[in-house]
Design a protein around this motif. Sequence first.
Motif, mmCIF file in Angstrom:
data_model
loop_
_atom_site.group_PDB
_atom_site.id
_atom_site.type_symbol
_atom_site.label_atom_id
_atom_site.label_comp_id
_atom_site.label_asym_id
_atom_site.label_seq_id
_atom_site.Cartn_x
_atom_site.Cartn_y
_atom_site.Cartn_z
ATOM 1 N N ALA A 182 0.906 -1.206 -0.128
ATOM 2 C CA ALA A 182 0.144 0.037 -0.066
ATOM 3 C C ALA A 182 0.883 1.030 0.086
ATOM 4 C CB ALA A 182 -0.910 -0.093 1.207
ATOM 5 N N ARG A 183 1.870 1.147 0.683
ATOM 6 C CA ARG A 183 2.900 2.385 0.848
ATOM 7 C C ARG A 183 3.471 2.847 -0.437
ATOM 8 N NH1 ARG A 183 7.464 1.209 3.616
ATOM 9 N NH2 ARG A 183 7.870 3.429 3.657
ATOM 10 N N ALA A 184 4.038 1.733 -1.088
ATOM 11 C CA ALA A 184 4.532 1.594 -2.520
ATOM 12 C C ALA A 184 3.699 2.112 -3.422
ATOM 13 C CB ALA A 184 5.300 0.371 -2.956
ATOM 14 N N ARG A 192 -1.752 -0.017 -8.906
ATOM 15 C CA ARG A 192 -2.721 -0.983 -8.097
ATOM 16 C C ARG A 192 -2.842 -2.304 -8.718
ATOM 17 N NH1 ARG A 192 -7.265 -0.797 -4.601
ATOM 18 N NH2 ARG A 192 -7.488 -3.046 -4.165
ATOM 19 N N ALA A 193 -2.710 -2.192 -9.997
ATOM 20 C CA ALA A 193 -2.815 -3.581 -10.733
ATOM 21 C C ALA A 193 -1.430 -4.531 -10.196
ATOM 22 C CB ALA A 193 -2.834 -3.262 -12.163
ATOM 23 N N GLU A 194 -0.098 -3.631 -10.245
ATOM 24 C CA GLU A 194 1.049 -4.496 -9.858
ATOM 25 C C GLU A 194 1.191 -4.877 -8.357
ATOM 26 O OE1 GLU A 194 3.959 -2.058 -12.921
ATOM 27 O OE2 GLU A 194 3.417 -1.155 -10.916
ATOM 28 N N ALA A 195 0.342 -3.936 -7.654
ATOM 29 C CA ALA A 195 0.356 -4.450 -6.125
ATOM 30 C C ALA A 195 -0.624 -5.722 -6.055
ATOM 31 C CB ALA A 195 -0.166 -3.345 -5.488
ATOM 32 N N ASP A 196 -1.569 -5.761 -6.692
ATOM 33 C CA ASP A 196 -2.774 -6.930 -6.802
ATOM 34 C C ASP A 196 -1.980 -8.074 -7.247
ATOM 35 O OD1 ASP A 196 -4.688 -5.463 -5.576
ATOM 36 O OD2 ASP A 196 -5.911 -5.187 -7.652
ATOM 37 N N LEU A 197 -0.998 -7.957 -8.496
ATOM 38 C CA LEU A 197 -0.324 -9.047 -9.125
ATOM 39 C C LEU A 197 0.709 -9.632 -8.068
ATOM 40 C CD1 LEU A 197 0.435 -11.045 -11.411
ATOM 41 C CD2 LEU A 197 1.779 -9.027 -12.113
ATOM 42 N N GLY A 199 0.490 -9.210 -4.899
ATOM 43 C CA GLY A 199 -0.007 -9.931 -3.504
ATOM 44 C C GLY A 199 -0.753 -11.114 -4.014
ATOM 45 N N MET A 200 -1.422 -11.285 -5.106
ATOM 46 C CA MET A 200 -2.097 -12.362 -5.338
ATOM 47 C C MET A 200 -0.942 -13.644 -5.441
ATOM 48 S SD MET A 200 -4.852 -11.374 -8.262
ATOM 49 C CE MET A 200 -5.362 -12.798 -8.750
ATOM 50 N N THR A 201 0.204 -13.360 -6.152
ATOM 51 C CA THR A 201 0.927 -14.655 -6.364
ATOM 52 C C THR A 201 1.888 -14.752 -5.456
ATOM 53 O OG1 THR A 201 2.389 -12.882 -7.761
ATOM 54 C CG2 THR A 201 0.605 -14.289 -8.784
ATOM 55 N N ARG A 202 2.209 -13.730 -4.485
ATOM 56 C CA ARG A 202 3.103 -14.110 -3.328
ATOM 57 C C ARG A 202 2.699 -14.250 -1.963
ATOM 58 N NH1 ARG A 202 7.920 -15.112 -6.243
ATOM 59 N NH2 ARG A 202 8.741 -13.451 -7.184
ATOM 60 N N LEU A 203 1.426 -13.883 -1.825
ATOM 61 C CA LEU A 203 0.904 -13.757 -0.320
ATOM 62 C C LEU A 203 -0.224 -14.820 -0.511
ATOM 63 C CD1 LEU A 203 0.763 -9.832 0.695
ATOM 64 C CD2 LEU A 203 2.449 -11.618 0.892
ATOM 65 N N ASP A 204 -1.078 -14.793 -1.579
ATOM 66 C CA ASP A 204 -2.405 -15.486 -1.609
ATOM 67 C C ASP A 204 -2.311 -16.957 -2.418
ATOM 68 O OD1 ASP A 204 -4.891 -15.639 -0.929
ATOM 69 O OD2 ASP A 204 -5.730 -15.176 -2.500
ATOM 70 N N GLU A 205 -1.031 -17.194 -2.744
ATOM 71 C CA GLU A 205 -0.498 -18.603 -3.438
ATOM 72 C C GLU A 205 -1.611 -18.853 -4.690
ATOM 73 O OE1 GLU A 205 -1.368 -21.650 -0.662
ATOM 74 O OE2 GLU A 205 0.324 -21.002 0.834
ATOM 75 N N GLU A 230 8.357 -5.721 -9.004
ATOM 76 C CA GLU A 230 9.243 -5.965 -7.527
ATOM 77 C C GLU A 230 10.612 -5.462 -7.752
ATOM 78 O OE1 GLU A 230 9.289 -10.517 -7.847
ATOM 79 O OE2 GLU A 230 7.330 -10.476 -6.745
ATOM 80 N N ALA A 231 11.289 -5.284 -8.769
ATOM 81 C CA ALA A 231 12.450 -4.703 -8.704
ATOM 82 C C ALA A 231 12.433 -3.201 -8.198
ATOM 83 C CB ALA A 231 13.092 -4.318 -10.240
#
Length: 264
Positions: A182-184, A192-197, A199-205, A230-231
């Motif tokens: 959220a900070r980034a 927002r789309a990158e944050a969702d991507l 989050g979905m693939t790193r945190l929510d499996e 991510e970079a």
Amino acid sequence: MSLTTTSKSFEATSIAIAEEAFLTRFSDTAMLSIPGTMLGSDWARRDVSLAEAKHLLMGPAAEACDRVWAMIARNARRDGGDWSLAAVGMAAPMLKRIAAGACAKFDGIRQDDLAAEVVAAFLSHLAVVDLERAGILVRLRWATWRATVKVALANTEAPAPYSFIGSMPPAMPCAHPDVALARAERADVITRAEADLIGMTRLDEVSLAEAAECLGITANAAKIRRQKAEARLVAFLTGQPIPTRKDLKHARVRSTVNSVSLAA
């Protein structure tokens, strides 16, 4: 709502109660049903109870998931009541995992209250999720998870440690990764789309293939998009110069998010 710890099992929460009511009311076609054609040729000649459909969607008929969930969502939006209960009952295993995951990551959360927040978040997003795009349930899962984390963050002083998965720089002091995303996002480092991507693939499996389907792009495009985001994210969190999108356009960016904890 104040959330405090308790040893109560999720089997005694509103999610489980809704699931039990779902099985009681919708185990035959007398109340609500779906056309068997939605599940494939093997069921085309009869209607299917929602309880049976719930079981079938976990097996060979999983490709019908979007068709069934689009129907349930439309009926819930129009009629509410039984169809809203049906939606919660159908999604109950997923909702229990979301609630249990949030409890595992945060201290000071009362499970029954949190479960009620999970149900509320799920129904709220069911009312607005885009039914024309693929991956309806995946997108519902992620949206519900994000909303649940916000509630947990607002009602606990210290989130339990959590780490991203992948290869990355040395660990740093940690807060919950959703906060870092959220900070980034607020700093315009990632969209927002990158944050969702991420989050979905790193945190929510959620797999990259599933996420790509939700975003309407190829899995390879999703992988490249995540690597570049991510970079920038890691540079932002570690106080390094943030590479511009132009810098990354032709660069081969390796995924840097692994077991580092994200700073608040």
